[in-house]
Write a protein that holds these residues in place. Sequence first.
Motif, PDB file in Angstrom:
ATOM      1  N   LYS A  28      40.843  50.547  30.797  1.00  0.00           N
ATOM      2  CA  LYS A  28      40.270  49.403  30.092  1.00  0.00           C
ATOM      3  C   LYS A  28      39.754  48.371  31.087  1.00  0.00           C
ATOM      4  O   LYS A  28      40.288  48.245  32.182  1.00  0.00           O
ATOM      5  CB  LYS A  28      41.331  48.765  29.198  1.00  0.00           C
ATOM      6  N   PRO A  29      38.713  47.619  30.711  1.00  0.00           N
ATOM      7  CA  PRO A  29      38.137  46.628  31.625  1.00  0.00           C
ATOM      8  C   PRO A  29      39.157  45.598  32.108  1.00  0.00           C
ATOM      9  O   PRO A  29      39.187  45.243  33.294  1.00  0.00           O
ATOM     10  CB  PRO A  29      37.031  45.975  30.784  1.00  0.00           C
ATOM     11  N   GLU A  30      40.005  45.124  31.129  1.00  0.00           N
ATOM     12  CA  GLU A  30      40.978  44.104  31.548  1.00  0.00           C
ATOM     13  C   GLU A  30      42.020  44.692  32.517  1.00  0.00           C
ATOM     14  O   GLU A  30      42.492  44.008  33.427  1.00  0.00           O
ATOM     15  CB  GLU A  30      41.670  43.486  30.332  1.00  0.00           C
ATOM     16  N   GLU A  31      42.377  45.987  32.342  1.00  0.00           N
ATOM     17  CA  GLU A  31      43.321  46.632  33.248  1.00  0.00           C
ATOM     18  C   GLU A  31      42.695  46.804  34.635  1.00  0.00           C
ATOM     19  O   GLU A  31      43.341  46.617  35.663  1.00  0.00           O
ATOM     20  CB  GLU A  31      43.745  47.996  32.698  1.00  0.00           C
ATOM     21  N   LYS A  32      41.404  47.172  34.653  1.00  0.00           N
ATOM     22  CA  LYS A  32      40.683  47.316  35.905  1.00  0.00           C
ATOM     23  C   LYS A  32      40.636  45.997  36.662  1.00  0.00           C
ATOM     24  O   LYS A  32      40.835  45.930  37.872  1.00  0.00           O
ATOM     25  CB  LYS A  32      39.254  47.803  35.655  1.00  0.00           C
ATOM     26  N   GLN A  33      40.337  44.928  35.896  1.00  0.00           N
ATOM     27  CA  GLN A  33      40.213  43.607  36.512  1.00  0.00           C
ATOM     28  C   GLN A  33      41.542  43.158  37.123  1.00  0.00           C
ATOM     29  O   GLN A  33      41.599  42.640  38.239  1.00  0.00           O
ATOM     30  CB  GLN A  33      39.745  42.596  35.461  1.00  0.00           C
ATOM     31  N   LYS A  34      42.652  43.366  36.361  1.00  0.00           N
ATOM     32  CA  LYS A  34      43.976  42.975  36.852  1.00  0.00           C
ATOM     33  C   LYS A  34      44.367  43.796  38.082  1.00  0.00           C
ATOM     34  O   LYS A  34      44.885  43.256  39.075  1.00  0.00           O
ATOM     35  CB  LYS A  34      45.010  43.168  35.745  1.00  0.00           C
ATOM     36  N   ALA A  35      44.088  45.094  38.015  1.00  0.00           N
ATOM     37  CA  ALA A  35      44.437  45.960  39.143  1.00  0.00           C
ATOM     38  C   ALA A  35      43.607  45.625  40.372  1.00  0.00           C
ATOM     39  O   ALA A  35      44.096  45.671  41.500  1.00  0.00           O
ATOM     40  CB  ALA A  35      44.248  47.418  38.754  1.00  0.00           C
ATOM     41  N   ALA A  36      42.324  45.276  40.158  1.00  0.00           N
ATOM     42  CA  ALA A  36      41.461  44.902  41.285  1.00  0.00           C
ATOM     43  C   ALA A  36      42.001  43.661  41.988  1.00  0.00           C
ATOM     44  O   ALA A  36      41.974  43.562  43.226  1.00  0.00           O
ATOM     45  CB  ALA A  36      40.038  44.667  40.799  1.00  0.00           C
ATOM     46  N   ALA A  37      42.504  42.708  41.196  1.00  0.00           N
ATOM     47  CA  ALA A  37      43.079  41.491  41.777  1.00  0.00           C
ATOM     48  C   ALA A  37      44.331  41.832  42.603  1.00  0.00           C
ATOM     49  O   ALA A  37      44.555  41.260  43.677  1.00  0.00           O
ATOM     50  CB  ALA A  37      43.424  40.500  40.682  1.00  0.00           C
ATOM     51  N   GLU A  38      45.122  42.771  42.086  1.00  0.00           N
ATOM     52  CA  GLU A  38      46.334  43.174  42.814  1.00  0.00           C
ATOM     53  C   GLU A  38      45.972  43.863  44.129  1.00  0.00           C
ATOM     54  O   GLU A  38      46.611  43.650  45.162  1.00  0.00           O
ATOM     55  CB  GLU A  38      47.179  44.104  41.947  1.00  0.00           C
ATOM     56  N   VAL A  39      44.926  44.701  44.083  1.00  0.00           N
ATOM     57  CA  VAL A  39      44.463  45.371  45.303  1.00  0.00           C
ATOM     58  C   VAL A  39      44.009  44.350  46.324  1.00  0.00           C
ATOM     59  O   VAL A  39      44.330  44.425  47.514  1.00  0.00           O
ATOM     60  CB  VAL A  39      43.345  46.375  44.989  1.00  0.00           C
ATOM     61  N   SER A  40      43.258  43.361  45.877  1.00  0.00           N
ATOM     62  CA  SER A  40      42.742  42.325  46.768  1.00  0.00           C
ATOM     63  C   SER A  40      43.878  41.511  47.391  1.00  0.00           C
ATOM     64  O   SER A  40      43.871  41.224  48.597  1.00  0.00           O
ATOM     65  CB  SER A  40      41.795  41.407  46.002  1.00  0.00           C
ATOM     66  N   ALA A  41      44.863  41.165  46.555  1.00  0.00           N
ATOM     67  CA  ALA A  41      46.002  40.388  47.060  1.00  0.00           C
ATOM     68  C   ALA A  41      46.820  41.205  48.059  1.00  0.00           C
ATOM     69  O   ALA A  41      47.254  40.702  49.114  1.00  0.00           O
ATOM     70  CB  ALA A  41      46.891  39.948  45.894  1.00  0.00           C
ATOM     71  N   ALA A  42      47.021  42.500  47.742  1.00  0.00           N
ATOM     72  CA  ALA A  42      47.781  43.363  48.643  1.00  0.00           C
ATOM     73  C   ALA A  42      47.042  43.551  49.970  1.00  0.00           C
ATOM     74  O   ALA A  42      47.652  43.563  51.043  1.00  0.00           O
ATOM     75  CB  ALA A  42      48.042  44.709  47.985  1.00  0.00           C
ATOM     76  N   GLN A  43      45.731  43.665  49.893  1.00  0.00           N
ATOM     77  CA  GLN A  43      44.928  43.819  51.099  1.00  0.00           C
ATOM     78  C   GLN A  43      45.007  42.567  51.963  1.00  0.00           C
ATOM     79  O   GLN A  43      45.069  42.638  53.189  1.00  0.00           O
ATOM     80  CB  GLN A  43      43.477  44.110  50.724  1.00  0.00           C
TER      81      GLN A  43
END
Length: 484
Positions: free
Chosen positions: A339-354
């Motif tokens: 889902k778009p909202e799941e993608k958006q949340k996961a992308a933010a987590e990836v960015s923060a982890a990076q």
Amino acid sequence: MNLVGEIDTWIKLDFVVRFCQQGAWQLLIKNGTPQARLLQQGGGIVIYQDGVDWPVFSGPVDMIQRYWTTVQHTGPGSLYIGGKCDNTVLYGYLALPGAVVTPAGSVPMPIDKQWLGSDSRPIAGPAGQAVWAEADMALGSRALQDRAQPRVSVGPNPGPIGKPVNQAVRYDNLGTLIEGWYKDKEFGYRMAWSPSSRKVELKVFKPRDLSKEVRLSPELGNLREYVWTLSAPRITRAIVACRGEGKERYVFQRIDAEGERQWGCIREQLVDRRDIPLKTGPAGQPELVLKKNSDGTEDVGTNPEGGEWTPELAKAKEKLAGLQKARADAQKRYDEATKPEEKQKAAAEVSAAQARLLPAVLEVQSATEGAKRFMLAHYLKAVEDAAAAALKEGEKNGNFQVYPIDTPQCAFGKDYFVGDKVTVAVDGEEYADVIREVNITVENGGQTETVTPKVGQQGEGDPLNLYKTVWEMREKLRKLEARM
């Protein structure tokens, strides 16, 4: 364990009493005599010094050899019968690693259950007490039933005797293990047959300092011979070459300047240590030889124990590994999101982890630089140790041997024993150390006796180098001769 007779006639008896080690004995006796029939498998001997209640030596029979010739040992022939002293008991046991703690102390686990215990067992405490504890576990009151020896008594806990020991054991030979503990000469042990209990008893003791009371010197008439020897060094310059190639190979030299001055010689030896990862840098200074990782970073490897070189590096790597896992988990959630909202949340987590990864990578790089400095110091010391070991092996050597005479005022077994500290005074120099070994030969049923103690580590081939002491003996003798 009972006395069955007395041997008062023999051809030759040799026995060696050693401090905290296995002594040995050998008796040459005419075959077919009543005395020869007393010595059988499973039996042993007890040797007494006149006027002393406690035996100077006891030990089992473990060798019987028949000897016959047409020249000397004719007729019924002769028997060589020999064995070790009773200290050999401890050399028959291993220090088992698997043990359980009980109110009475540690108790070894059965042999077939050792796999359930620890891979190694720590030993800590005063050396004398550790000897008693290990003997009690091996063959005493805490021993496994099939290992216990009812003919041996380890006695009560002797209390704190000797310097502390701290090491781990894993099927070590018990006698050999203890040999490494008495080097400081602060404790001793002896196993010998007791005329009162009729058992082999373990005695743990603090060696006596008799250096003021027992003196061996020509002037006192209790030395029949002494020999001192000085030998030139076989190596005066140790040259250690490390891993680098060609002009980059790091080379270190250590010189025995005193040996070269005293003996007027230069003797070099190359020590090839390509296992030490050092090379010579452009400025002529030692540098580490390191492998490169696929990402271009340097691989410092692990220390000799298989761990990280420094606690800081270990901590930084552990932190980075955790963040890398968090980054991978976030990426997985992003890849699996539908889902778009799941993608958006996961992308933010990836960015923060990076974002958290970059400081951690820098932290590892900083800790790696610190580890490299530690490694460099470690390997430079390894180079110096290699050079020192080579010089030690080939260093100038000095030893002396003394051959005393038993006198009414000073006799072995009566006035001094192995483990006691005595003084040797020859050529104007005094040397005090423990009696670590005594060789005794008695011929013709006691008519001729020779007693040869070894003081400290005297004698050719022994590890302790008494060069300084012997050199001072020589210098004082030269000055005395110059005045005469």
